[in-house]
Scaffold this active site. Sequence first.
Site: not given
Lengths: 427, 641
Positions: B345-349
Amino acid sequence: MTRTSEEQPLAPDWWLFIITLLLLGGGVVMVFNASYALAAEVKYTGGDPAYFVKRQALWAVIGLIGMFAAMRISYWKLAKLAVPLLLVTIALLAGVLVMGHGAQGAQRWIGYGPIKIQPSEFAKLAVVIYLARVLSARPLLVQNLWRGVVPLLGVVILFVILPVELQPDLGTAVTLLLTVLLVFYAAGAKARWMIGFLTVFALAGVGLALRHGTDGYRWKRMTTFVNPAADYNGAGYQITHSRIALGTGGLLGVGFGQSREKLKGNLPAQRTDFIFAIVGEEMGLVGTCGVLFMFSLLAARGFYVARRTRNAFGALLATGITGMISVQALINIGVVTASLPATGVPLPFLSYGGSSLVPTLVAIGILLNISRNPSYEETVARGHRRNTRRLLRTRKPSRLPAASAAYGGEDIARSASSGRRRDSQPS
Amino acid sequence: MSVETTHSRYSSNRSAAATASAGTRRVGAAQAPDVATVRLPQRIFSVFLLVLLGYVALAGRLAYLQVVQHAQYRAVAEDLRERTRLIPARRGVLLDRSGALLVRNEQAASIVLDPNQWYVTTVKGAKTAPLLDTPEMRREAALKGLAEHLPGVDMAALARKLGGKTATGKLRTIDVRRVVDQATADRIAAANLPGVGVLPTTRRVAMNGGLAAHLIGYTDIDGKGLEGLERELETTLRGKPGLLEAEFDGGRRPIPGTIRREVPEQPGRDVLLTLDATLQHDVQTALRKAYVESRADAATAIVLDPKTGDILALANYPTFDVNKRNEFPASFRANRAVTSPYEPGSTLKVVTVAAALEEGKVTPSSMFFCGGSQKIGRRSIRCAHGAKHGSENLTDVIRDSCNIASAGMGRLLGKETLWEYERRFGFGERTECGLPGESRGLLAKPERWSDMQLANVAFGQGISVTPLQLAAAYAVVANDGVYLRPRIVWGTRNADGSDLRPSQPSEARRVVSPEVARQMRQMLQTVVDSGTGKAAAPDGYTAGGKTGTAQVAENGSYRSGKYVASFIGMAPARDPRFVILVSVTAPKGSYYGGTVAGPVFREIVEKALIARRTPHDRPSSSGSGKAKTRKPGKLKPDWDA
């Protein structure tokens, strides 16, 4: 060319003497060889590797002293002692049964403190002397089965062999029985009777062994030599390890002192009843056949002495002694090679233990004495006092053919049973 | 008148007549023809022949045994005497980075039963207790004693095994129990049970069974590694058993003079881990609290040193006790940090933004517009919770975790380039950190990406990564744009401490420029300072990080109500000494990464920074910081916890 008792005896039979010394010396060496590893390890020896051989050497010295003593005592004096010796033996055997000390469950010893004797070993000698005495004095006895052989055998079995067997010392009992049968046969009993007795006793033995069924201790011991693996931890243990020892020996052996089976935890009787297996392991077939050859020589020489002795008592005594040693060796080696059911019989001269060695050497001493007097006349030795006296008194050569050669036209049974009465009658 | 003798030759009188009488024997025989007269010498000769026959028969028997059956018996003898024996080597131990013992070899014993001993006749006169007279009694005493001292042993099964025999008929020795503790062994030895042997051995014991259980793993009863580092480091720890080729006597000792070959055993090497036992303990304490309070399905935390790639701490919940592993379900033993990939999820942004910056597609001042949703093909993507971020700069995108803008940057980069960056950040391949069972995650080839998947990957969906991969990717940002493989083995040394060999440092790989990394750290700091990660802010230190609240994908579709709440951060923000990942799977109640995982990060990072004596880089709310309020003793590992 006969000699009388007054004449100087000959030198003892050197062959016999040397064979004995070789077996004895080899035995002491083998006892050390077979026992030092064990002796260094077990507690009761105090870690002394020479523990057993020291004792065996001591016994050998005692035995040699006994041998030389017996060699110097004129053997015909034993004829007079035959019955007292037997009575003492019977008393000792009874004593063992009543108050003997147990060794591994068997009641074989009697004595006080360090002095212990094993009456069954002396019993063998006493029985041989007794039989030689009776059968030479009354040669007709062995001619009659029911009035001669059976009663005599019955006495020996009842008062000697049975107590020995009850100790229980099956090995000595069997040795005794076979020796007795050999002496009977040598004295003139019919071969088929002896075979008959052997069969009866064998069947009785099987019957006794089967008393507790096929699971009983005796039956297992009797049959295990066929398949020792079936009872490895019981009767089969020694046989298994004995066969391994002999088998690994091969033709030439693993080398002197190189035995593995003598080490603790393998063959437990490596220095006593199964010492022959260690000989086989270390020296191979050459060694075992060498031992067999020595025993054959001993037998050959012993029976030769018996044969040439012109005195019935001496001849039967020599036969009995040689037969006794041979039977013992045959049984021992038969057991070690898993050819016979396991019985605890020591190998003469080689097995550790004074109670076997000393009587054996004394017996050899007697044999040597017999060899010194091959032509001794049995005027005295016959021992039938009245008869002897009569013979001495009359001194009429004319009577002698009848006296010596024939047993007359009388009914043999009567002659055997009522000889005394007849002897007392003036002729 | 008759004289009782058969043996004419022997019954002599001093006369030649005696010899003559032999010829006249038949006179008597004529009168009693049924009785045979027998000559004693002949009989004696017959007896001799009989005896000789016996000896000859025995010689034949001996020839058969010693020559024909020689080979057979030699084989049996060799079998009995056991030619080769292995001497077990000491297994290396595991130590943490400062040399604190994690796993050791404890003196123990194995219990064997040799039924043959029951049949050994005791030495003369030395009779044991009267109750042990027969093998049956000894057997009963042994089994009864064992049942008493070893309550867990199945006596019925033991009794069944007792019957086994070798070819010679020897009963087989059986293992009653391979490993028992020394106290029990001493009791059994003192009981002196017939046939029962107590042999020395060792057993593997963790100093604290609950500490780093997933890392350490465990061995089987023979000391062979089955799980964790015990398994991965097997060849290093195991050593080489020695060899003794000799003949053995009945007492199982080598016979002097028969030793053919003797190879001394080589003890295994000790392994120093990168793990910090103190920090590991703090991490476990903090993580367990969150795991219990949020009633989550699972939780994972990793602490990396970004400068070296060292794994300083790694914990998973649920966990187990190495020393009592059988009391826990098998699923508790999974090291989720490396074995279980999830959609980050967002952590990969962070990866998408860093790539766009590095490629010059955007600058920190670039502006984006978020309308809440965007159509891609026939489907559309949305920002979480129906948020519309409107006009925003790059920092806002990270801080507010905007999906639309991230997808836009993904489109700017293109499939190939984004995939390339994912790879360079370490995704889609194993980290080779030295832990067994590692997953490489799931990163499809760009050729197979649809436009939709490009957008998804850009904000952390349609790709799965392991927590360790993710932590290593953040370490790139913390380490000025250089990727280092995470590692667990610091080095090895001999049992006596000599020959210390540090493990090879991993190959450094530049992923983004130091400048981009610095810009990323600045952006991540705003997340903690004023964004979704406020709960993660440590007291007295700056920190940067990113929250993630990813839906759990099950069977190809997202499951509503099941999230992985995660926070990955670093501190101090300017020059990070620690990269810390916390993820909590399926928490009950609040499921936002910031609120569930953030406080765990904060607790861990504060302890880690203080333990390393890191100076404060911003004012602490409690004067000179919390360090003073802590008792010094608490910094030490609390083994009993």
